[in-house]
Motif scaffolding. Structure first.
Motif, PDB file in Angstrom:
ATOM      1  N   HIS A 141       7.202  -4.540  -8.994  1.00  0.00           N
ATOM      2  CA  HIS A 141       6.163  -5.562  -8.812  1.00  0.00           C
ATOM      3  C   HIS A 141       4.922  -4.915  -8.208  1.00  0.00           C
ATOM      4  O   HIS A 141       4.775  -4.813  -6.984  1.00  0.00           O
ATOM      5  CB  HIS A 141       6.680  -6.680  -7.904  1.00  0.00           C
ATOM      6  N   HIS A 142       4.030  -4.472  -9.089  1.00  0.00           N
ATOM      7  CA  HIS A 142       2.785  -3.860  -8.633  1.00  0.00           C
ATOM      8  C   HIS A 142       1.839  -3.782  -9.825  1.00  0.00           C
ATOM      9  O   HIS A 142       2.266  -3.871 -10.979  1.00  0.00           O
ATOM     10  CB  HIS A 142       3.033  -2.465  -8.059  1.00  0.00           C
TER      11      HIS A 142
ATOM     12  N   PRO B  80       2.844   4.272  -3.777  1.00  0.00           N
ATOM     13  CA  PRO B  80       2.910   5.641  -4.321  1.00  0.00           C
ATOM     14  C   PRO B  80       3.973   6.503  -3.640  1.00  0.00           C
ATOM     15  O   PRO B  80       4.706   7.237  -4.304  1.00  0.00           O
ATOM     16  CB  PRO B  80       1.500   6.179  -4.067  1.00  0.00           C
ATOM     17  N   LYS B  81       4.065   6.410  -2.314  1.00  0.00           N
ATOM     18  CA  LYS B  81       5.078   7.170  -1.589  1.00  0.00           C
ATOM     19  C   LYS B  81       6.475   6.679  -1.950  1.00  0.00           C
ATOM     20  O   LYS B  81       7.409   7.487  -2.139  1.00  0.00           O
ATOM     21  CB  LYS B  81       4.839   7.035  -0.087  1.00  0.00           C
ATOM     22  N   ALA B  82       6.635   5.346  -2.069  1.00  0.00           N
ATOM     23  CA  ALA B  82       7.942   4.777  -2.406  1.00  0.00           C
ATOM     24  C   ALA B  82       8.380   5.213  -3.800  1.00  0.00           C
ATOM     25  O   ALA B  82       9.566   5.494  -4.022  1.00  0.00           O
ATOM     26  CB  ALA B  82       7.884   3.251  -2.322  1.00  0.00           C
ATOM     27  N   ILE B  83       7.450   5.285  -4.730  1.00  0.00           N
ATOM     28  CA  ILE B  83       7.786   5.681  -6.098  1.00  0.00           C
ATOM     29  C   ILE B  83       8.371   7.092  -6.116  1.00  0.00           C
ATOM     30  O   ILE B  83       9.353   7.372  -6.818  1.00  0.00           O
ATOM     31  CB  ILE B  83       6.544   5.591  -7.009  1.00  0.00           C
TER      32      ILE B  83
ATOM     33  N   ALA C 184       0.804  -1.219   0.000  1.00  0.00           N
ATOM     34  CA  ALA C 184       0.000   0.000   0.000  1.00  0.00           C
ATOM     35  C   ALA C 184       0.839   1.272   0.000  1.00  0.00           C
ATOM     36  O   ALA C 184       0.335   2.350  -0.341  1.00  0.00           O
ATOM     37  CB  ALA C 184      -0.927  -0.002   1.212  1.00  0.00           C
ATOM     38  N   SER C 185       2.104   1.177   0.381  1.00  0.00           N
ATOM     39  CA  SER C 185       2.958   2.367   0.417  1.00  0.00           C
ATOM     40  C   SER C 185       3.655   2.637  -0.916  1.00  0.00           C
ATOM     41  O   SER C 185       4.552   3.489  -0.983  1.00  0.00           O
ATOM     42  CB  SER C 185       4.009   2.219   1.527  1.00  0.00           C
TER      43      SER C 185
ATOM     44  N   GLY D 205      -6.035  -1.503  -4.311  1.00  0.00           N
ATOM     45  CA  GLY D 205      -4.627  -1.192  -4.090  1.00  0.00           C
ATOM     46  C   GLY D 205      -3.820  -1.019  -5.351  1.00  0.00           C
ATOM     47  O   GLY D 205      -2.602  -0.828  -5.290  1.00  0.00           O
ATOM     48  N   ALA D 206      -4.453  -1.085  -6.520  1.00  0.00           N
ATOM     49  CA  ALA D 206      -3.724  -0.896  -7.768  1.00  0.00           C
ATOM     50  C   ALA D 206      -3.278   0.559  -7.895  1.00  0.00           C
ATOM     51  O   ALA D 206      -3.889   1.478  -7.351  1.00  0.00           O
ATOM     52  CB  ALA D 206      -4.604  -1.284  -8.956  1.00  0.00           C
TER      53      ALA D 206
END
Length: 419
Positions: free
Chosen positions: A176-177, A151-154, A148-149, A188-189
């Motif tokens: 991997h998402h 977007p922040k990781a990107i 779930a994190s 969660g996509a």
């Protein structure tokens, strides 16, 4: 020019259906895809975008399958660049994983950022690092499973990529998402705009995994799907999946989806039933349906879905026994029976109108309605309803149970003789 094979979601060690042959299918698909589209095509490298394994903890036989496939590439001098997926990522509280084990044994290169989500260059001495520059003028960048994190990781990863030395002609990133809108009921996509920062910092080819069907987006996002179907639904032609054989040349990306390698055939059948059919007729129809498709079902994974409305109690059919019979008839590796039917609980044999009915007429009607809902009794509904009215009165008159049983036996015998 650079050529590479992009695959994902291999799921070695798949153990659903508790069938050893089915587990082998995932290894055979992996091995055959590598031989046909990596070794025979003399690619420069292979990408595995997560979920090489089905489970974080694996059996020795599963590890052996991975080693056999990777050793084929090692002997052909084809490097394998990989990341962990949600199925095989580093277990919480541990310091290693089976992909790390394979990396330390020089069977693949595991690319992952450091604890600050920054990128160190991968070196053969440490067998660690987040990116590597290959001789074919390509940089490959890794990532982790973020859940779930993501977007922040990107956003953090994009900033780290921007700090790297000037890249070669092409930059590829493994991630991997899933992208939203590709499959139903998937929470969660990622939205496309979540991935846009990676494009902005120069990622030319985003090699995705996680969703088991093939898709592309905007000419730079590519997901090949699983190498082998993980479920009946994944076997449909409208949800293609396979591996990507990719050529990078003159600033262009040519990604060909390849599907012509070992895969277990999947057959989905449907049988429509109606309330005019007896239990025996429904079972006969199911056997006939399977028998007509024997050339397709032999050795396959087969699903038969029985749908419609029955003229008897749906529990009258022993589904387990019927499935075993159909499994044997079909000669399938695995046979699934979906019994999605409804029974008829109430039905009037003919319309009523005119003056309000008398009490005895209402009783007669109710009994006939109930009897007509069952295929076995609908043709005898009127005389049996009359008998039930008599039986009801005997109960009200407190007749002895032996009298009641005798009456019922005589009633049924009389109707059987008329038929």
């Amino acid at each position: 020019m650079a050529r590479f094979l992009h695959l994902s979601d291999v799921h070695l060690g798949f153990d659903r259906y508790e069938n050893a042959e089915r587990t082998k299918d995932f290894f055979f698909a992996f091995q055959d895809a590598l031989q046909k589209y990596a070794i025979a095509e003399s690619v420069d490298f292979v990408l595995i975008a997560g979920d090489l394994f089905e489970h974080r903890q694996i059996l020795p036989a599963t590890l052996n399958q991975a080693q056999i496939g990777l050793e084929l590439l090692q002997r052909a001098n084809i490097p394998v660049l990989a990341i962990e997926g949600n199925h095989d990522n580093l277990p919480y509280g541990t310091k290693t994983s089976w992909l790390r084990y394979l990396a330390e044994n020089e069977l693949l290169i595991l690319l992952e950022p450091n604890g600050e989500q920054a990128y160190d260059r991968w070196t053969p001495e440490t067998r660690c690092g987040g990116y590597i520059d290959l001789p074919c003028d390509v940089r490959v960048i890794g990532s982790r499973w973020y859940g779930a994190s993501a977007p922040k990781a990107i956003a953090q990863l994009a900033e780290s990529i921007q700090q790297l030395p000037t890249p070669p002609t092409y930059q590829i990133m493994l991630f991997h998402h899933g992208l939203e809108g590709q499959i139903a009921r998937y929470s969660g996509a990622l939205k496309y705009e979540d991935l846009q920062p990676l494009k902005d910092v120069g990622v030319d080819y985003l090699a995705l995994g996680h969703i088991h069907k093939q898709y592309t987006a905007e000419g730079w996002i590519f997901n090949p799907g699983s190498t082998e179907a993980n479920s009946i639904a994944e076997g449909q032609d409208q949800n293609p999946r396979g591996v990507y054989l990719v050529t990078l040349e003159d600033g262009e990306i040519n990604a060909e989806l390849k599907r012509d390698y070992y895969q277990r055939p999947i057959v989905r059948l449907k049988l429509k039933v109606n309330k005019q059919q007896t239990q025996e007729k429904v079972e006969e129809a199911a056997v006939e349906k399977v028998s007509k498709e024997i050339d397709k079902t032999r050795g396959a994974i087969v699903e038969l879905r029985i749908e419609g409305q029955l003229g008897f109690n749906r529990l009258d059919i022993n589904v387990r026994q019927l499935r075993q019979k159909l499994h044997q008839k079909s000669q399938a590796l695995i046979f699934l029976l979906k019994y999605d039917v409804t029974g008829t609980e109430y039905e009037s044999p003919f319309p009523k109108g005119g003056e309000p009915p008398k009490r005895e007429e209402i009783e007669q009607q109710v009994f006939e309605d109930l009897l007509s809902a069952n295929t076995n009794y609908q043709h005898q509904a009127e005389p049996l309803a009359k008998g039930l009215r008599v039986l009801k009165q005997q109960v009200l008159d407190s007749e002895h149970p032996s009298v009641l049983y005798r009456f019922v036996a005589e009633l049924l015998t009389e109707q059987d003789s008329k038929n």
